[in-house]
Design a protein around this motif. Structure first.
Motif, PDB file in Angstrom:
ATOM      1  N   LYS A   1      -9.532  -2.198   3.756  1.00  0.00           N
ATOM      2  CA  LYS A   1      -9.346  -2.313   2.298  1.00  0.00           C
ATOM      3  C   LYS A   1      -9.051  -3.762   1.919  1.00  0.00           C
ATOM      4  O   LYS A   1      -9.541  -4.260   0.894  1.00  0.00           O
ATOM      5  CB  LYS A   1      -8.205  -1.389   1.838  1.00  0.00           C
ATOM      6  CG  LYS A   1      -8.568   0.082   1.803  1.00  0.00           C
ATOM      7  CD  LYS A   1      -7.524   0.898   1.062  1.00  0.00           C
ATOM      8  CE  LYS A   1      -6.265   1.058   1.875  1.00  0.00           C
ATOM      9  NZ  LYS A   1      -5.284   1.978   1.214  1.00  0.00           N
TER      10      LYS A   1
ATOM     11  N   ASN B   1      -5.783  10.425  15.569  1.00  0.00           N
ATOM     12  CA  ASN B   1      -6.642  10.007  14.455  1.00  0.00           C
ATOM     13  C   ASN B   1      -7.917   9.311  14.920  1.00  0.00           C
ATOM     14  O   ASN B   1      -8.434   8.433  14.229  1.00  0.00           O
ATOM     15  CB  ASN B   1      -5.864   9.084  13.519  1.00  0.00           C
ATOM     16  CG  ASN B   1      -5.425   7.789  14.206  1.00  0.00           C
ATOM     17  OD1 ASN B   1      -5.385   7.715  15.433  1.00  0.00           O
ATOM     18  ND2 ASN B   1      -5.110   6.780  13.414  1.00  0.00           N
TER      19      ASN B   1
ATOM     20  N   GLN C   1       0.823  -1.209   0.000  1.00  0.00           N
ATOM     21  CA  GLN C   1       0.000   0.000   0.000  1.00  0.00           C
ATOM     22  C   GLN C   1       0.857   1.258   0.000  1.00  0.00           C
ATOM     23  O   GLN C   1       1.839   1.357   0.741  1.00  0.00           O
ATOM     24  CB  GLN C   1      -0.936   0.012   1.214  1.00  0.00           C
ATOM     25  CG  GLN C   1      -1.862  -1.196   1.293  1.00  0.00           C
ATOM     26  CD  GLN C   1      -2.640  -1.423   0.023  1.00  0.00           C
ATOM     27  OE1 GLN C   1      -3.409  -0.557  -0.423  1.00  0.00           O
ATOM     28  NE2 GLN C   1      -2.441  -2.583  -0.589  1.00  0.00           N
ATOM     29  N   SER C   2       0.471   2.230  -0.794  1.00  0.00           N
ATOM     30  CA  SER C   2       1.252   3.467  -0.893  1.00  0.00           C
ATOM     31  C   SER C   2       1.214   4.284   0.396  1.00  0.00           C
ATOM     32  O   SER C   2       2.124   5.071   0.666  1.00  0.00           O
ATOM     33  CB  SER C   2       0.726   4.317  -2.061  1.00  0.00           C
ATOM     34  OG  SER C   2      -0.653   4.636  -1.861  1.00  0.00           O
ATOM     35  N   ASP C   3       0.141   4.108   1.186  1.00  0.00           N
ATOM     36  CA  ASP C   3       0.015   4.881   2.431  1.00  0.00           C
ATOM     37  C   ASP C   3       0.363   4.051   3.657  1.00  0.00           C
ATOM     38  O   ASP C   3      -0.083   4.353   4.768  1.00  0.00           O
ATOM     39  CB  ASP C   3      -1.404   5.433   2.568  1.00  0.00           C
ATOM     40  CG  ASP C   3      -2.464   4.322   2.554  1.00  0.00           C
ATOM     41  OD1 ASP C   3      -2.112   3.152   2.276  1.00  0.00           O
ATOM     42  OD2 ASP C   3      -3.640   4.636   2.829  1.00  0.00           O
ATOM     43  N   LYS C   4       1.165   3.000   3.464  1.00  0.00           N
ATOM     44  CA  LYS C   4       1.451   2.080   4.570  1.00  0.00           C
ATOM     45  C   LYS C   4       2.125   2.745   5.762  1.00  0.00           C
ATOM     46  O   LYS C   4       2.014   2.279   6.893  1.00  0.00           O
ATOM     47  CB  LYS C   4       2.319   0.918   4.081  1.00  0.00           C
ATOM     48  CG  LYS C   4       3.699   1.301   3.562  1.00  0.00           C
ATOM     49  CD  LYS C   4       4.479   0.054   3.142  1.00  0.00           C
ATOM     50  CE  LYS C   4       5.870   0.390   2.627  1.00  0.00           C
ATOM     51  NZ  LYS C   4       5.827   0.939   1.281  1.00  0.00           N
ATOM     52  N   ASN C   5       2.827   3.867   5.532  1.00  0.00           N
ATOM     53  CA  ASN C   5       3.542   4.536   6.622  1.00  0.00           C
ATOM     54  C   ASN C   5       2.695   5.576   7.358  1.00  0.00           C
ATOM     55  O   ASN C   5       3.104   6.076   8.410  1.00  0.00           O
ATOM     56  CB  ASN C   5       4.812   5.209   6.082  1.00  0.00           C
ATOM     57  CG  ASN C   5       5.814   4.193   5.568  1.00  0.00           C
ATOM     58  OD1 ASN C   5       5.978   3.128   6.144  1.00  0.00           O
ATOM     59  ND2 ASN C   5       6.494   4.529   4.475  1.00  0.00           N
ATOM     60  N   THR C   6       1.534   5.901   6.798  1.00  0.00           N
ATOM     61  CA  THR C   6       0.694   6.936   7.421  1.00  0.00           C
ATOM     62  C   THR C   6      -0.693   6.436   7.808  1.00  0.00           C
ATOM     63  O   THR C   6      -1.286   6.953   8.744  1.00  0.00           O
ATOM     64  CB  THR C   6       0.533   8.136   6.463  1.00  0.00           C
ATOM     65  OG1 THR C   6      -0.008   7.667   5.209  1.00  0.00           O
ATOM     66  CG2 THR C   6       1.885   8.804   6.211  1.00  0.00           C
ATOM     67  N   ALA C   7      -1.204   5.456   7.095  1.00  0.00           N
ATOM     68  CA  ALA C   7      -2.558   4.964   7.356  1.00  0.00           C
ATOM     69  C   ALA C   7      -2.588   4.088   8.605  1.00  0.00           C
ATOM     70  O   ALA C   7      -1.585   3.483   8.987  1.00  0.00           O
ATOM     71  CB  ALA C   7      -3.077   4.174   6.159  1.00  0.00           C
ATOM     72  N   SER C   8      -3.735   4.034   9.243  1.00  0.00           N
ATOM     73  CA  SER C   8      -3.904   3.170  10.412  1.00  0.00           C
ATOM     74  C   SER C   8      -4.006   1.717   9.976  1.00  0.00           C
ATOM     75  O   SER C   8      -4.336   1.408   8.828  1.00  0.00           O
ATOM     76  CB  SER C   8      -5.174   3.559  11.168  1.00  0.00           C
ATOM     77  OG  SER C   8      -6.331   3.258  10.386  1.00  0.00           O
TER      78      SER C   8
ATOM     79  N   SER D   1      -7.594   0.968   8.721  1.00  0.00           N
ATOM     80  CA  SER D   1      -7.989   1.394   7.383  1.00  0.00           C
ATOM     81  C   SER D   1      -7.397   0.467   6.320  1.00  0.00           C
ATOM     82  O   SER D   1      -8.057   0.146   5.324  1.00  0.00           O
ATOM     83  CB  SER D   1      -7.574   2.845   7.130  1.00  0.00           C
ATOM     84  OG  SER D   1      -6.165   2.984   7.164  1.00  0.00           O
ATOM     85  N   ILE D   2      -6.161   0.019   6.516  1.00  0.00           N
ATOM     86  CA  ILE D   2      -5.547  -0.908   5.561  1.00  0.00           C
ATOM     87  C   ILE D   2      -6.247  -2.257   5.600  1.00  0.00           C
ATOM     88  O   ILE D   2      -6.518  -2.875   4.563  1.00  0.00           O
ATOM     89  CB  ILE D   2      -4.040  -1.066   5.848  1.00  0.00           C
ATOM     90  CG1 ILE D   2      -3.307   0.261   5.609  1.00  0.00           C
ATOM     91  CG2 ILE D   2      -3.436  -2.161   4.979  1.00  0.00           C
ATOM     92  CD1 ILE D   2      -1.833   0.225   5.948  1.00  0.00           C
TER      93      ILE D   2
END
Length: 505
Positions: A263, A295, A249-256, A259-260
């Motif tokens: 998906k 968050n 995932q492109s947001d793996k370092n910022t997303a909770s 949320s991952i």
């Protein structure tokens, strides 16, 4: 005669439909500083349904709404045991403080079902304890033969114990589902580890193996609701696959994590919506429930957008309320409180100035030594610009009347009592539990929730909120001392551990 018969039928109907479980008991050598709690073990939030005090003779009593027939965790003195309860039951529990709740006796409506569980659990532990884990190295056919024999032997023991104890069919089914989950775990471990064990990295299980797995998972929608063990099995089964998905995932370092995972579940067409709901709720509870995270709104949105099951939503909301506190900007609930003169009041009566609400109980072993000295300093510093309301959550008003004059001596504030203690409406409205006291909640001058409940008076965000609400600048912290390291250079002081935060199970 007809009227009497009619009234008797009404009484019988009321008893049969009651959700309340009545519990009493005695813990020999029990301590009044310890509490007995019951928790719905199959729920998502796993929050206490009741918190009961133990008197000087070890007696305790209470009743609580049972959300379902099933397994409940019983806790005392940091220890936990499990019992099977049905709505409307009455039971008596006895044990000794040296071994309770690991060793106890049940009498009353719940005796037969829990005798059944005790007997089957002892046999299962003994049977599985004799297994040689080298079975992972066996060829698939031999492994399946042995696993099926384990299933047959333990199923027979369950049936024999059910006949002997006259256990209800529901608890027998639950035990068989638990057994299925253990067998599924064996199968999953074999599939994951057999290739490495026999140095065949390309090993794949056969169609027969997969079909047997599917047969055991046939009641998965039922098991996901009743057995946290089954939820753990599924999460472990998909663990490696999810890890690969998350890393891509492109947001793996910022997303909770939540949320991952939400998906990821959208691509699992083989899972029912209920299964997805319970798994996502588990991940939210385990990884993203943090009272001071930045968050929190995003985590709540993940749950709202993806979870459809009403029971899971309700359970998870209770967990959010317990960990995050009431929503900032909402009116503080007007739950009734008793003043020392016996008159009623609510927190709404303190509008006009910001209010610090302190929730505590005299039986809490930490409040006198750890909390009161610091609370005195905080109150003395800010009292000119804010109200101080000290909400006592002891079991009885008599206990409150006896303890508050000494415990709160020298603290400028209004002493009030929440009738019923931790089982009061106030405690329910404010999501106060035994693990959350003492707690400190701030209201603004309009009586609205100003932020989360804090559990450490030295928490930086709590101090900042006090200053913001009162307009009084926080006292300057003493200058940190530095000590030379072995090379003669100055080093910063070591970080101090943060205060423990309440958690859900």
């Amino acid at each position: 005669m007809k009227r009497i018969l009619f009234l008797c039928m009404i009484a019988l109907f009321a008893v049969s439909c009651s959700k309340k479980v009545k519990v009493s008991g005695v813990i020999k050598n029990g301590s009044p500083l310890e509490r007995v709690e019951f928790i719905d073990a199959s729920g998502v939030a796993t929050l206490p349904l009741i918190n009961m005090g133990v008197d000087a003779k070890g007696n305790f009593t209470g009743e609580f709404e049972a959300p379902k027939n099933g397994m409940y965790a019983m806790t005392y003195a940091g220890q936990m045991a499990f019992v099977y309860l049905k709505k409307g039951q009455s039971l008596n529990i006895s044990g000794d403080a040296m071994s309770f709740p690991n060793v106890f006796t049940i009498q009353g409506d719940a005796k037969a079902n829990n005798d059944f569980l005790k007997e089957t659990q002892a046999y299962m532990e003994q049977y599985l304890g004799k297994l040689d884990m080298s079975i992972i190295s066996k060829d698939e056919k031999s492994f399946l033969t042995q696993v099926k024999k384990i299933n047959d032997d333990l199923t027979k023991n369950i049936d024999d114990a059910a006949s002997k104890t006259k256990a209800d069919s529901d608890v027998v089914t639950l035990k068989k589902d638990e057994l299925k989950t253990h067998i599924l775990t064996f199968l999953s471990q074999y599939e994951a580890n057999h290739g490495e064990a026999v140095q065949q990295p390309n090993f794949k299980v056969s169609t027969a193996f997969k079909d047997y797995t599917k047969s055991l998972e046939a009641d998965g929608d039922k098991m996901i609701k009743n057995l946290p063990l089954y939820r753990n099995y599924l999460l472990n089964k998909i663990g490696n696959d999810f890890q690969k998905f998350a890393l891509a995932q492109s947001d793996k370092n910022t997303a909770s994590m939540s949320s991952i995972f939400a998906k990821y579940l959208k691509g699992k067409s083989e899972y029912s919506q209920d299964t997805k709901d319970y798994l996502l709720a588990f991940v939210i509870s385990k990884f993203d429930l943090n009272p001071f995270a930045d968050n929190t709104e995003a985590i709540i949105k993940v749950a709202d957008d993806n979870i459809k099951n009403a029971e899971v939503k309700k359970d998870l909301k209770a967990a959010f309320d317990a960990v995050y506190g009431l929503k900032k900007g909402t009116d503080a609930p007007a739950s009734a409180l008793l003043k020392t003169d016996g008159k009623s009041t609510t927190l709404a009566d303190f509008k006009g100035k910001p209010t610090l609400v302190v929730t505590y109980a005299s039986w809490n072993p930490y409040i006198a030594q750890s909390t009161i000295p610091v609370l005195k300093e905080v109150v003395e510093y800010y009292k000119s610009k804010m109200n101080i309301v000290l909400v006592n959550l002891d079991d009885t008003k008599a206990q409150f009347d006896k303890t508050y004059p000494t415990l709160m001596k020298g603290i400028s504030g209004v002493n009030v009592y929440a009738e019923g203690g931790l089982n009061s409406k106030f405690a329910k409205d404010y999501s106060v539990f035994g693990f959350k006291i003492p707690g400190f909640t701030l209201l603004d001058k309009d009586g609205k929730i100003a932020g989360p409940t804090y559990y450490n008076l030295g928490e930086q965000k709590f101090i900042e909120m006090l200053s913001k609400l009162t307009g009084i600048a926080a006292p300057a912290a003493p200058e940190a001392q530095v000590a030379p390291d072995w090379n003669g250079q100055q080093t910063a002081p070591a970080p101090q551990p943060e205060a423990a935060q309440p958690q859900t199970k």
